[in-house]
Write an enzyme that holds these catalytic residues in place. Structure first.
Site, short mmCIF file in Angstrom:
data_model
loop_
_atom_site.label_atom_id
_atom_site.label_comp_id
_atom_site.label_asym_id
_atom_site.label_seq_id
_atom_site.Cartn_x
_atom_site.Cartn_y
_atom_site.Cartn_z
N ASN A 215 0.82 -1.22 0.00
CA ASN A 215 0.00 0.00 0.00
C ASN A 215 0.85 1.26 0.00
O ASN A 215 2.04 1.23 0.32
CB ASN A 215 -0.88 0.06 1.25
CG ASN A 215 -1.99 -0.97 1.26
OD1 ASN A 215 -2.50 -1.35 0.21
ND2 ASN A 215 -2.36 -1.42 2.44
N ASP B 89 0.66 4.49 2.35
CA ASP B 89 0.05 4.94 3.60
C ASP B 89 -0.08 6.46 3.59
O ASP B 89 0.91 7.18 3.43
CB ASP B 89 0.91 4.53 4.80
CG ASP B 89 0.76 3.06 5.16
OD1 ASP B 89 -0.01 2.35 4.49
OD2 ASP B 89 1.45 2.62 6.11
N ALA C 147 4.29 -5.64 2.46
CA ALA C 147 5.49 -4.83 2.22
C ALA C 147 6.20 -4.49 3.53
O ALA C 147 7.44 -4.53 3.61
CB ALA C 147 5.12 -3.56 1.46
N GLY D 172 1.16 -6.61 23.34
CA GLY D 172 1.50 -5.19 23.39
C GLY D 172 2.70 -4.93 24.29
O GLY D 172 3.71 -5.62 24.21
N GLY E 175 3.66 -4.41 14.82
CA GLY E 175 3.31 -5.82 14.70
C GLY E 175 3.98 -6.48 13.52
O GLY E 175 4.41 -7.64 13.60
N ASP E 176 4.09 -5.75 12.41
CA ASP E 176 4.74 -6.31 11.23
C ASP E 176 6.23 -6.54 11.47
O ASP E 176 6.79 -7.55 11.06
CB ASP E 176 4.53 -5.38 10.03
CG ASP E 176 3.08 -5.29 9.62
OD1 ASP E 176 2.37 -6.31 9.75
OD2 ASP E 176 2.65 -4.21 9.18
#
Length: 278
Positions: free
Chosen positions: A13, A15, A44, A197, A227-228
């Site tokens: 994407n 962003d 990505a 978290g 997270g990625d």
């Protein structure tokens, strides 16, 4: 230590991020936004993170035949990522509209665009490939990738039910606490990582806790890419043979570094610089 090789299958994407002091409530307008534009998409993001952590990475996905798509291809090349598996389709390159508040929390609307046009019949995954994928792409892409991978890691985000054939093929599943609650069918997965978290992460084998790691303190600037980055770090650690506790601790340290960076694709150094022994 040998660098792992990883094929990432997922969304690509642009962003568009509005940074605000406070996110608007329903029906409300806030007027203090600062707009940022940059590359994103879970596929990505994970590919770039893995490459910056030291892996040899191939990315499979799709972009449009537009300025955004060409710019993303150039950026992937600059990070040393093999983008030969990125298809060019007629739809516009995908876009994510993101609001990030002063605490780093975010809300996101994804417009899939080209990501919805990936041709599952021509993914071109090499035999014996280790594959990391997410759920921002269509089920036929997920199923096709699962069918041919020798090692399969699935980041089950955004949460949705997975075909049993995909679940059975998973060597590793990664979810956050919300996704864990939404997807009980994954609770007895061969290897399941649940991220907590700031509290760290836990690793379960067939429902039994086998490893845990505490969170690493960080000043939170942006949680979009954390997270990625965590997923990329955990998969890379496992592929190169790190012990489960060590791989989990390093991944938590990478996630902490990511939240301190304003970009969806944060600046990262080699995996060995994070966690135990760093």
């Amino acid at each position: 230590m040998a660098s792992p090789s990883l094929t990432v299958v997922g969304a690509i994407n642009v962003d568009l991020t509005a940074r605000v002091e406070r996110a608007p409530a329903a029906g409300e307008t806030v007027a203090d936004g600062v707009l940022q534009r940059g590359p994103g998409g879970k596929g990505a993001n994970q590919a770039v993170a893995a490459a910056r952590l030291g892996a040899a990475v191939r990315l499979i996905g799709a972009v449009g035949d537009d300025l955004d798509g060409r710019g993303i291809r150039a950026q992937l090349a600059a990070d040393g990522i093999d983008a030969s598996g990125v298809q060019t389709v007629r739809a516009a390159t995908g876009t994510a509209l993101i609001v990030v508040d002063a605490t780093g929390e975010n809300s996101i609307v994804v417009c899939p665009g080209a990501n919805a046009g990936i041709d599952a019949s021509r993914l071109g995954i090499e035999p014996d490939s280790a594959v990391l994928l997410q759920l921002e792409v269509a089920d036929d892409v997920v199923i096709a990738a699962a069918r041919v991978s020798s090692f399969l890691a699935v980041n089950a985000a955004p949460a949705r039910p997975l075909p049993r054939s995909v679940i059975d093929a998973c060597d590793l599943v990664i979810v956050n606490e919300t996704e864990y609650a939404q997807l009980p069918e994954l609770h007895d997965a061969q290897l399941l990582c649940v991220t907590l978290g700031a509290a760290g992460a836990r690793l379960y084998r067939y429902g039994e806790l086998v490893a845990s790691a505490p969170g690493v303190p960080a000043i939170v600037v942006n949680t979009v890419g954390a997270g990625d980055a965590f997923c990329a770090a955990l998969v890379c650690g496992i592929l190169r043979g790190d012990g489960e506790e060590e791989a989990l601790a390093r991944a938590c340290a990478v996630g902490a570094a990511a939240v301190a960076d304003p970009a969806s694709q944060p600046r990262l150094s080699h995996l060995d610089t994070y966690g135990a022994g760093a």
